[in-house]
Design an enzyme around this catalytic site. Structure first.
Site, PDB file in Angstrom:
ATOM      1  N   HIS A 180       0.851  -1.185   0.000  1.00  0.00           N
ATOM      2  CA  HIS A 180       0.000   0.000   0.000  1.00  0.00           C
ATOM      3  C   HIS A 180       0.889   1.237   0.000  1.00  0.00           C
ATOM      4  O   HIS A 180       2.052   1.192   0.400  1.00  0.00           O
ATOM      5  CB  HIS A 180      -0.883   0.030   1.243  1.00  0.00           C
ATOM      6  CG  HIS A 180      -1.943  -1.011   1.253  1.00  0.00           C
ATOM      7  ND1 HIS A 180      -3.128  -0.877   0.563  1.00  0.00           N
ATOM      8  CD2 HIS A 180      -2.001  -2.227   1.861  1.00  0.00           C
ATOM      9  CE1 HIS A 180      -3.881  -1.952   0.758  1.00  0.00           C
ATOM     10  NE2 HIS A 180      -3.214  -2.790   1.537  1.00  0.00           N
ATOM     11  N   CYS A 222      -0.292   2.466  -4.314  1.00  0.00           N
ATOM     12  CA  CYS A 222      -1.124   3.617  -4.654  1.00  0.00           C
ATOM     13  C   CYS A 222      -0.292   4.892  -4.577  1.00  0.00           C
ATOM     14  O   CYS A 222       0.566   5.034  -3.706  1.00  0.00           O
ATOM     15  CB  CYS A 222      -2.305   3.722  -3.687  1.00  0.00           C
ATOM     16  SG  CYS A 222      -3.470   2.355  -3.791  1.00  0.00           S
TER      17      CYS A 222
END
Length: 496
Positions: A180, A222
């Protein structure tokens, strides 16, 4: 109410994925670790191929650092990506002693894993876990250890195998990071997160030490472009690609209920779109013929959802682009089995994917669906879904209110969400960013891997000259009535 909202969201995601294109033709090319083709044994014995190749091509030693920056079964895909990458590099001739692996190692033998001791990265893929070294696992997977390993600084390493990148001036280094992320940060299972400015300092120090010839970095996360946007110099002999630009999500793939879907017993995504794109390309091509540039183009097209960006992201490039014509074997090695290979991988049209943050909810809902009705476990799973969704909404509303208190109810949202022009870094003062994050987390609880998306808001608070005292006052006013419970920063820790 929260559970019904979650169900509706996940139903919409699954429905969108179901219509996402034609069926993939897949010819498995991943063999079990230790399973060797006879021609390979005769031509290049395992364990000696790396040295022989290095002597022939004069490129020095090939090194690699592989990082899965998350934990938990819902994040299965990140460790699957890294284990898969390890198998590709080993088949390419990189020696185990020259590959450093960071992964929490809580997936293969997790009680939720339907195939104990096995990790797969494709619906029809073989085990990619066997043989992967446990260099840095559990509490040892930290940004601090990652920096020390890259710099070859054994004395700065805490725990683990103490394996580091002890590279020399002629050596080539490959880094792959899957996790992430958020604006300016990459996740780690142990806080604090990796901050872009800190990573840049490490890369510059590595370059100043004259201990590599060239370096290639692939990052799956991301907003991963924000790690390098406006920060990555072009004169460090480092080429970078990222799964997304500075302001968008990257995508999970091979997820339950999507096409292609994992085996029915799996309740989580098996891979990430950018990651499987480069790996499936590498293992089905002759890397003595394929260039960095060619792989970038292939991965960019596939990760973009065939240039539609409907369920995809913009793969980006940063750093030194002068050596994009280098062949990939210089960094990933060369598997003799692929010397005459034709592309065995066929993917036609867009494929289903889910953005990284929704992949976490997808896992929770699939687990809930499979539990027996009216069981205590099912009720507990529903409470976890509700708790997670409500905490996300609380984080979103808290950041929003802080912005309104600082900049006014009319201007707050637009100031927090403002994206700087291309070529500028996320924030001018990275120490300020860390201070603002700590102030917020002290009063409003940890951002979590979901809340990383709000890093741009804190960066813009710094960019607009807000003082720490004003930030503290706004955070207290926003969150003084919150009952953080297990979400407290005293329990979870601080991300900065």
């Amino acid at each position: 109410m929260a559970a019904r909202w979650c169900f509706a969201l996940l139903l919409a995601l699954s429905a969108a994925a179901a219509g996402a294109g034609a069926k993939r033709t897949w010819e498995p090319v991943i063999r079990m670790p230790g399973e060797v083709v006879e021609e390979e044994v005769a031509t290049v014995p395992r364990g000696s191929e790396g040295t022989e190749e290095e002597e022939k091509d004069g490129v020095g030693t090939r090194w690699a650092v592989l990082v899965a920056g998350s934990s938990g079964y819902g994040n299965y895909r990140h460790q699957a990506d890294v284990c898969h990458a390890y198998q590709i590099l080993r088949k390419g001739g990189l020696k185990e002693e020259n590959i450093v692996v960071f992964m929490y190692d809580d997936i293969a033998n997790n009680i939720l894993n339907p195939r104990p001791g096995v990790i797969v990265n494709h619906p029809q893929g073989e085990d990619v876990y066997a043989g992967v070294p446990k260099d840095y696992t559990g509490d040892e997977v930290t940004a601090k250890n990652f920096y020390a390993v890259l710099l070859g600084n054994k004395t700065a390493v805490t725990g683990g195998s103490r394996k580091v990148i002890d590279s020399k001036p002629n050596d080539h280094i490959f880094i792959f990071y899957s996790d992430h992320g958020g604006p300016g940060v990459l996740g780690m299972p142990n806080l604090p997160y990796l901050y872009a400015a800190d990573f840049m300092k490490v890369l510059q120090e590595k370059h100043a030490s004259n201990t590599y010839a060239k370096m290639v970095i692939y990052v799956e996360a991301c907003e991963s472009g924000s790690i390098f946007e406006g920060l990555m110099p072009e004169d460090l002999n480092i080429y970078v690609t990222t799964a997304s630009n500075a302001e968008e999500s990257s995508w999970g793939t091979y997820c339950p209920g999507m096409e292609p879907s994992p085996p029915s017993e799996y309740i989580t995504c098996l891979g990430d779109l950018y990651s499987v794109s480069w790996m499936e390309d590498s293992e089905t091509h002759n890397l003595k013929e394929e260039s960095i540039k060619k792989q970038y183009e292939v991965v960019k097209k596939r990760t973009s959802d065939m240039n539609s960006y409907g369920a995809g992201s913009h793969v980006m490039e940063y750093g030194d682009r002068t050596f994009k014509d280098d062949k990939l074997y210089l960094y990933q090695g060369f598997d003799p089995a692929n010397a005459e290979v034709k592309n065995k991988l066929s993917w036609e049209g867009p494929k289903a994917a889910v953005n990284q943050r929704d992949a976490d909810l997808l896992f929770l809902w699939r687990r809930y669906e499979l539990l027996h009705d009216k069981s205590e476990e099912k009720l507990k799973a529903l409470r976890e879904i509700s708790d997670t969704v409500m905490h996300r909404k609380l984080l979103d509303s808290s950041v929003d209110l802080v912005g309104k208190l600082l900049f006014g109810f009319g201007n707050g949202p637009s100031v927090l969400q403002a994206v700087r022009p291309s070529g500028q870094p996320l924030v001018d003062d990275w120490d300020c960013l860390k201070r603002m994050v700590r102030i917020f987390e002290s009063h409003c609880g940890p951002l979590t891997q979901y809340g990383m998306k709000h890093m741009r808001a804190f960066a813009n608070i710094c960019n607009n000259g807000i003082s720490g005292a004003s930030m503290k006052e706004a955070s207290i006013a926003t969150c003084s009535s919150h009952n953080s419970g297990r979400w407290s920063s005293l329990v979870q820790g601080y991300s900065a």
